[in-house]
Scaffold this motif. Sequence first.
Motif, PDB file in Angstrom:
ATOM      1  N   ARG A 147      -7.625 -10.153  -3.004  1.00 11.83           N
ATOM      2  CA  ARG A 147      -8.706 -10.024  -3.980  1.00 11.83           C
ATOM      3  C   ARG A 147      -8.208  -9.217  -5.174  1.00 11.83           C
ATOM      4  O   ARG A 147      -7.484  -8.235  -5.013  1.00 11.83           O
ATOM      5  CB  ARG A 147      -9.908  -9.354  -3.333  1.00 11.83           C
ATOM      6  CG  ARG A 147     -10.504 -10.186  -2.204  1.00 11.83           C
ATOM      7  CD  ARG A 147     -11.478  -9.394  -1.354  1.00 11.83           C
ATOM      8  NE  ARG A 147     -11.873 -10.172  -0.170  1.00 11.83           N
ATOM      9  CZ  ARG A 147     -12.324  -9.651   0.959  1.00 11.83           C
ATOM     10  NH1 ARG A 147     -12.447  -8.321   1.073  1.00 11.83           N
ATOM     11  NH2 ARG A 147     -12.652 -10.421   1.975  1.00 11.83           N
ATOM     12  N   ALA A 148      -8.611  -9.627  -6.349  1.00 12.28           N
ATOM     13  CA  ALA A 148      -8.127  -8.997  -7.578  1.00 12.28           C
ATOM     14  C   ALA A 148      -8.431  -7.506  -7.609  1.00 12.28           C
ATOM     15  O   ALA A 148      -7.643  -6.719  -8.136  1.00 12.28           O
ATOM     16  CB  ALA A 148      -8.734  -9.688  -8.793  1.00 12.28           C
ATOM     17  N   GLU A 149      -9.549  -7.100  -7.027  1.00 12.29           N
ATOM     18  CA  GLU A 149      -9.920  -5.678  -7.053  1.00 12.29           C
ATOM     19  C   GLU A 149      -9.104  -4.851  -6.070  1.00 12.29           C
ATOM     20  O   GLU A 149      -9.152  -3.611  -6.097  1.00 12.29           O
ATOM     21  CB  GLU A 149     -11.412  -5.500  -6.750  1.00 12.29           C
ATOM     22  CG  GLU A 149     -11.869  -5.947  -5.381  1.00 12.29           C
ATOM     23  CD  GLU A 149     -12.325  -7.393  -5.300  1.00 12.29           C
ATOM     24  OE1 GLU A 149     -13.093  -7.722  -4.387  1.00 12.29           O
ATOM     25  OE2 GLU A 149     -11.898  -8.197  -6.176  1.00 12.29           O
ATOM     26  N   ASP A 150      -8.349  -5.506  -5.197  1.00 10.21           N
ATOM     27  CA  ASP A 150      -7.591  -4.782  -4.175  1.00 10.21           C
ATOM     28  C   ASP A 150      -6.169  -4.440  -4.603  1.00 10.21           C
ATOM     29  O   ASP A 150      -5.597  -3.453  -4.139  1.00 10.21           O
ATOM     30  CB  ASP A 150      -7.525  -5.593  -2.871  1.00 10.21           C
ATOM     31  CG  ASP A 150      -8.792  -5.471  -2.048  1.00 10.21           C
ATOM     32  OD1 ASP A 150      -9.557  -4.517  -2.275  1.00 10.21           O
ATOM     33  OD2 ASP A 150      -9.007  -6.327  -1.171  1.00 10.21           O
ATOM     34  N   THR A 201       2.022  -4.358   1.121  1.00 13.18           N
ATOM     35  CA  THR A 201       0.807  -4.666   0.368  1.00 13.18           C
ATOM     36  C   THR A 201      -0.474  -4.533   1.190  1.00 13.18           C
ATOM     37  O   THR A 201      -1.417  -3.869   0.749  1.00 13.18           O
ATOM     38  CB  THR A 201       0.911  -6.060  -0.273  1.00 13.18           C
ATOM     39  OG1 THR A 201       2.183  -6.197  -0.904  1.00 13.18           O
ATOM     40  CG2 THR A 201      -0.197  -6.266  -1.291  1.00 13.18           C
ATOM     41  N   PRO A 202      -0.576  -5.140   2.388  1.00  6.89           N
ATOM     42  CA  PRO A 202      -1.812  -4.934   3.150  1.00  6.89           C
ATOM     43  C   PRO A 202      -2.028  -3.475   3.530  1.00  6.89           C
ATOM     44  O   PRO A 202      -3.173  -3.013   3.636  1.00  6.89           O
ATOM     45  CB  PRO A 202      -1.632  -5.818   4.387  1.00  6.89           C
ATOM     46  CG  PRO A 202      -0.181  -6.162   4.443  1.00  6.89           C
ATOM     47  CD  PRO A 202       0.334  -6.092   3.056  1.00  6.89           C
ATOM     48  N   ILE A 203      -0.938  -2.699   3.705  1.00  6.41           N
ATOM     49  CA  ILE A 203      -1.077  -1.279   4.029  1.00  6.41           C
ATOM     50  C   ILE A 203      -1.623  -0.529   2.817  1.00  6.41           C
ATOM     51  O   ILE A 203      -2.500   0.338   2.946  1.00  6.41           O
ATOM     52  CB  ILE A 203       0.276  -0.683   4.470  1.00  6.41           C
ATOM     53  CG1 ILE A 203       0.902  -1.523   5.588  1.00  6.41           C
ATOM     54  CG2 ILE A 203       0.102   0.772   4.880  1.00  6.41           C
ATOM     55  CD1 ILE A 203       0.009  -1.774   6.777  1.00  6.41           C
ATOM     56  N   HIS A 234      -3.790   0.426  -7.384  1.00  4.06           N
ATOM     57  CA  HIS A 234      -2.859  -0.109  -6.391  1.00  4.06           C
ATOM     58  C   HIS A 234      -2.097  -1.294  -6.974  1.00  4.06           C
ATOM     59  O   HIS A 234      -2.706  -2.269  -7.438  1.00  4.06           O
ATOM     60  CB  HIS A 234      -3.616  -0.565  -5.123  1.00  4.06           C
ATOM     61  CG  HIS A 234      -2.720  -1.190  -4.103  1.00  4.06           C
ATOM     62  ND1 HIS A 234      -3.117  -2.262  -3.320  1.00  4.06           N
ATOM     63  CD2 HIS A 234      -1.436  -0.925  -3.733  1.00  4.06           C
ATOM     64  CE1 HIS A 234      -2.127  -2.606  -2.516  1.00  4.06           C
ATOM     65  NE2 HIS A 234      -1.098  -1.815  -2.749  1.00  4.06           N
ATOM     66  N   TYR A 235      -0.784  -1.183  -6.954  1.00  2.00           N
ATOM     67  CA  TYR A 235       0.099  -2.236  -7.424  1.00  2.00           C
ATOM     68  C   TYR A 235       1.018  -2.653  -6.275  1.00  2.00           C
ATOM     69  O   TYR A 235       1.268  -1.885  -5.356  1.00  2.00           O
ATOM     70  CB  TYR A 235       0.983  -1.738  -8.573  1.00  2.00           C
ATOM     71  CG  TYR A 235       0.217  -1.190  -9.748  1.00  2.00           C
ATOM     72  CD1 TYR A 235      -0.172  -2.012 -10.801  1.00  2.00           C
ATOM     73  CD2 TYR A 235      -0.116   0.165  -9.815  1.00  2.00           C
ATOM     74  CE1 TYR A 235      -0.881  -1.505 -11.887  1.00  2.00           C
ATOM     75  CE2 TYR A 235      -0.820   0.677 -10.885  1.00  2.00           C
ATOM     76  CZ  TYR A 235      -1.202  -0.158 -11.920  1.00  2.00           C
ATOM     77  OH  TYR A 235      -1.896   0.339 -12.982  1.00  2.00           O
ATOM     78  N   THR A 236       1.541  -3.871  -6.358  1.00  2.00           N
ATOM     79  CA  THR A 236       2.613  -4.245  -5.446  1.00  2.00           C
ATOM     80  C   THR A 236       3.781  -4.754  -6.268  1.00  2.00           C
ATOM     81  O   THR A 236       3.610  -5.517  -7.227  1.00  2.00           O
ATOM     82  CB  THR A 236       2.163  -5.286  -4.403  1.00  2.00           C
ATOM     83  OG1 THR A 236       3.160  -5.383  -3.383  1.00  2.00           O
ATOM     84  CG2 THR A 236       1.930  -6.652  -4.996  1.00  2.00           C
ATOM     85  N   ILE A 237       4.985  -4.264  -5.918  1.00  2.00           N
ATOM     86  CA  ILE A 237       6.185  -4.600  -6.663  1.00  2.00           C
ATOM     87  C   ILE A 237       7.317  -4.912  -5.684  1.00  2.00           C
ATOM     88  O   ILE A 237       7.202  -4.673  -4.484  1.00  2.00           O
ATOM     89  CB  ILE A 237       6.610  -3.466  -7.623  1.00  2.00           C
ATOM     90  CG1 ILE A 237       7.126  -2.254  -6.835  1.00  2.00           C
ATOM     91  CG2 ILE A 237       5.466  -3.072  -8.547  1.00  2.00           C
ATOM     92  CD1 ILE A 237       7.723  -1.174  -7.719  1.00  2.00           C
ATOM     93  N   SER A 238       8.404  -5.404  -6.221  1.00  2.00           N
ATOM     94  CA  SER A 238       9.555  -5.778  -5.400  1.00  2.00           C
ATOM     95  C   SER A 238      10.615  -4.688  -5.420  1.00  2.00           C
ATOM     96  O   SER A 238      10.917  -4.112  -6.468  1.00  2.00           O
ATOM     97  CB  SER A 238      10.155  -7.087  -5.934  1.00  2.00           C
ATOM     98  OG  SER A 238      11.413  -7.363  -5.356  1.00  2.00           O
ATOM     99  N   ILE A 239      11.173  -4.415  -4.248  1.00  2.00           N
ATOM    100  CA  ILE A 239      12.383  -3.605  -4.126  1.00  2.00           C
ATOM    101  C   ILE A 239      13.301  -4.341  -3.166  1.00  2.00           C
ATOM    102  O   ILE A 239      12.851  -4.861  -2.135  1.00  2.00           O
ATOM    103  CB  ILE A 239      12.074  -2.177  -3.645  1.00  2.00           C
ATOM    104  CG1 ILE A 239      13.340  -1.305  -3.690  1.00  2.00           C
ATOM    105  CG2 ILE A 239      11.445  -2.167  -2.260  1.00  2.00           C
ATOM    106  CD1 ILE A 239      13.093   0.177  -3.470  1.00  2.00           C
TER     107      ILE A 239
END
Length: 349
Positions: A6-9, A97-99, A117-122
Motif C-alpha cells: 500500500r502506498a501509505e506503507d 520491507t515487510p519488517i 518508511h522507504y525501501t532501497i537496494s543494497i
Amino acid sequence: MFSSYRAEDVTILLKDITGCIDPLPTAERERLIQSGHHYSEMLPLEYEPTEKYLEAYADALARYAGITAQATARLAEQIYAEKGADAALVSLARAGTPIGILLKHYIRQRFGADVAHYTISIIRGRGIDANAMDYILARHAPAAVQFVDGWTGKGAIQRTLVEAAAPYAGLSAGLAVLSDPAYVAEKCGTHDDFLIASSCLNATVSGLLSRTVLRADLIGPADFHGAAFYEELRGKDLTYDFIDSVERLFPPAAYPIEEAAAHTSGLTEVERIAADFGIADINLVKPGIGEATRVLLRRLPWKLLVHSTTDEERLGHLYQLAEEKGVEVAAYPLRNYLACGLIRTLADN
C-alpha cells in the motif's frame, strides 16, 4: 507503486524493470555466480510453492506470529526511543520491507506517530543505492535514518552497510533487525534464531517484487537499482496475510532484550562450519533459518545442517523443502543458529 504494498506503507525507491530481464533456472544461475558473475545481474525463477509447502508456511506463521510481534515491538521501542517521530525507516529490499511496515505500524499504534518508511537496494559487493540515499537525505536528517532488515546471517550486509554509510556525514550504519543470531546488528528484537515466516517465501510475501538488480544495460547513472513486479502471482500474494497476522498480536508495550554477557560471533561459527566441510568460500555457507530457507528456495543446496532432525515445530518448513529437493538433512552442533544451508560447489562436480 509497482508492487502490492500500500502506498501509505512504504515509498519504493526502485526502478521498475518488469519484463526487461529473463529469470534464469537455478542451475544456470548458480553456474554463473560461481564462475564470477555477480548475483545482482540476474534474477532467479521464483519458487512456486507446493500445496504441502504452503501448509508448512501457514503452520509456521501460526506458531511464530506472536514471537514476531514481540520482536517487532521490542525493536520499534528502541528505534522510537532514539529517533522519535522524525525517524525515517529505510528497509533493505526485499526481506526488510515487510519488517519496516510492521515497525511503522507498531510505532503508529503505540506512539501515534506516522514515521517515514522507504525501501532501497543494497547489494553485497556492490554497495548501497547512492541515488536512493540522495533522495532520502534530501528529505531527512542523517541522524533520523534507521536501516532495517529481517535478520542477520553471518553479517555480510551489515559489513556492506558500514562501508556504504561511511561517505555520509552523520549517518549511522547501525542495522535494526528482528532476529540477530550473528550478534552484529545495532538493534534487534532478539538474538534467537527464530522463524520469521516471511523468510519462507519469496515475492509472494514481499509485495510481489523480485530481488534487486544492478546491471549497466538496465540501470543508468541516475536510476535507482531495479526490481521486477510479478503481476502474474497476484492471486497467490500473501504479503498482507503475513503483516496482518503479526500486527494482530502486537503487545501494548515491550522492553529491550538483555544482552548476553558473552557470545560467539556468527562469522566465527561460519568459519568453523566451512572448515569442517572443506568449503573454501564462506559465501557458500548460509547460516540461520532465514538464510537456509533462501538456499533451498533459490540456490543449489548441498546439505541442510540443523541443530536437530526432529524439531518439526521450528524447522518443519525446512524439512519439507529439503524433502522436495532431495537435499540431505544432517544434525550438526550449531551454536548461534538452528539451521544452516550449504550451497553445492559446482567446481567439484
